[in-house]
Design an enzyme around this catalytic site. Structure first.
Site, short mmCIF file in Angstrom:
data_model
loop_
_atom_site.label_atom_id
_atom_site.label_comp_id
_atom_site.label_asym_id
_atom_site.label_seq_id
_atom_site.Cartn_x
_atom_site.Cartn_y
_atom_site.Cartn_z
N VAL A 33 -4.34 -43.23 -28.84
CA VAL A 33 -5.32 -44.28 -28.51
C VAL A 33 -5.13 -45.51 -29.40
O VAL A 33 -5.34 -46.64 -28.96
CB VAL A 33 -6.76 -43.71 -28.58
CG1 VAL A 33 -7.21 -43.46 -30.01
CG2 VAL A 33 -7.75 -44.62 -27.87
N ASP A 34 -4.65 -45.29 -30.62
CA ASP A 34 -4.36 -46.40 -31.55
C ASP A 34 -3.33 -47.34 -30.91
O ASP A 34 -3.52 -48.56 -30.85
CB ASP A 34 -3.81 -45.79 -32.85
CG ASP A 34 -3.75 -46.76 -34.01
OD1 ASP A 34 -3.25 -46.37 -35.07
OD2 ASP A 34 -4.24 -47.90 -33.85
N VAL A 120 -2.86 -36.14 -31.85
CA VAL A 120 -1.79 -35.97 -32.87
C VAL A 120 -2.29 -35.19 -34.08
O VAL A 120 -1.55 -34.43 -34.70
CB VAL A 120 -1.29 -37.38 -33.30
CG1 VAL A 120 -0.44 -37.33 -34.56
CG2 VAL A 120 -0.54 -38.04 -32.16
N1 APR Z 1 -8.37 -43.83 -24.02
C1 APR Z 1 -9.14 -42.81 -24.46
N2 APR Z 1 -8.64 -41.76 -25.15
C2 APR Z 1 -7.30 -41.75 -25.38
C3 APR Z 1 -6.44 -42.79 -24.95
C4 APR Z 1 -7.03 -43.85 -24.24
N3 APR Z 1 -6.31 -44.89 -23.79
N4 APR Z 1 -5.17 -42.48 -25.35
C5 APR Z 1 -5.24 -41.29 -25.98
N5 APR Z 1 -6.51 -40.85 -25.99
C6 APR Z 1 -7.08 -39.60 -26.53
C7 APR Z 1 -6.14 -38.45 -26.74
O1 APR Z 1 -5.88 -37.78 -25.50
C8 APR Z 1 -6.98 -37.60 -27.70
O2 APR Z 1 -7.92 -36.84 -26.96
O3 APR Z 1 -7.57 -39.89 -27.83
C9 APR Z 1 -7.75 -38.65 -28.51
C10 APR Z 1 -7.25 -38.83 -29.94
O4 APR Z 1 -5.84 -38.61 -29.96
P1 APR Z 1 -4.86 -39.54 -30.83
O5 APR Z 1 -4.85 -40.90 -30.25
O6 APR Z 1 -3.58 -38.79 -30.96
O7 APR Z 1 -5.59 -39.64 -32.24
P2 APR Z 1 -5.72 -38.59 -33.44
O8 APR Z 1 -5.57 -37.17 -32.97
O9 APR Z 1 -6.99 -38.98 -34.13
O10 APR Z 1 -4.46 -38.93 -34.33
C11 APR Z 1 -4.44 -40.18 -34.99
O11 APR Z 1 -2.33 -40.73 -34.04
O12 APR Z 1 -1.87 -42.56 -32.78
C12 APR Z 1 -1.80 -42.06 -34.04
O13 APR Z 1 -2.00 -43.99 -35.46
C13 APR Z 1 -2.67 -42.82 -35.01
O14 APR Z 1 -1.71 -41.73 -36.89
C14 APR Z 1 -2.86 -41.79 -36.07
C15 APR Z 1 -3.00 -40.50 -35.28
#
Ligand code: APR
Length: 171
Positions: A33-34, A120
């Site tokens: 999502v980042d 992640v």
């Molecule tokens: N909208 C809503 N939710 C989303 C989207 C989106 N566009 N894209 C991904 N997600 C969801 C994923 O499916 C998951 O359920 O957001 C949730 C969080 O997943 P991640 O984005 O992987 O975040 P996180 O698990 O907190 O890990 C953070 O990942 O992207 C990197 O820079 C970030 O290092 C950090 C780590």
């Protein structure tokens, strides 16, 4: 008391005062999502993030939303799951609670969260949802007024079904 709701969709498309980013401590972007938020907001978001000097796990910082429909982005950092004995629940609770605290300080009335740490960072989805809802409900009990709408935006069916059952949304 804020109205809680859950939707399945893309957080970057939400027309709210603030969306919450599941960032890493550098605040310099990433995948998941980042990455989606930075792509949708455009390069000015990263430029502002560079001025913030990072963010500790469980803490939150705020920027503008730039090209996003959301006016602001609240960047928070959830914990990486290491099996549950490294204070992960407390840190995830703090990430949600501190994001709402910052939203209140900026007079934000509508806010949308992703499922922080469940991608992640491999935090188990059921426990993450229970922790998120406890933090949100505790915040709303302590501060009943300012925030009017809190939306959990789920990207996958598993998270959506978990939140839907926990929030007891009538069919
Ligand atoms: N909208 C809503 N939710 C989303 C989207 C989106 N566009 N894209 C991904 N997600 C969801 C994923 O499916 C998951 O359920 O957001 C949730 C969080 O997943 P991640 O984005 O992987 O975040 P996180 O698990 O907190 O890990 C953070 O990942 O992207 C990197 O820079 C970030 O290092 C950090 C780590």
């Amino acid at each position: 008391m804020a109205n809680l709701s859950v939707v399945k969709g893309d957080l970057t498309k939400m027309h709210v005062d603030a969306i919450v980013n599941a960032a890493n401590e550098s605040l310099l972007g990433g995948g998941g999502v980042d990455g989606a938020i930075h792509r949708a907001a455009g390069p000015e978001l990263l430029a502002e993030c560079r001025t913030l000097n990072g963010c500790k796990t469980g803490e939150a910082k705020i920027t503008k939303g730039y090209k996003l429909p959301a006016r602001h982005v609240i960047h928070t950092v959830g914990p990486v799951w290491h099996g549950g004995n490294s204070n992960e629940e407390t840190l995830l609770y703090k990430a949600y609670y501190n994001s709402l605290q910052l939203a209140m300080q900026h007079h934000i009335a509508t806010i949308a969260f992703p499922n922080i740490s469940t991608g992640v960072y491999h935090f188990p989805k059921q426990l993450a949802a229970e922790t998120a809802l406890k933090a949100v409900e505790d915040f709303c009990t302590n501060h009943p007024d300012p925030i009017k709408e809190i939306t959990f935006v789920c990207f996958d069916d598993e998270n959506y079904n978990i939140y839907h059952d926990l929030i007891n949304i009538p069919e």
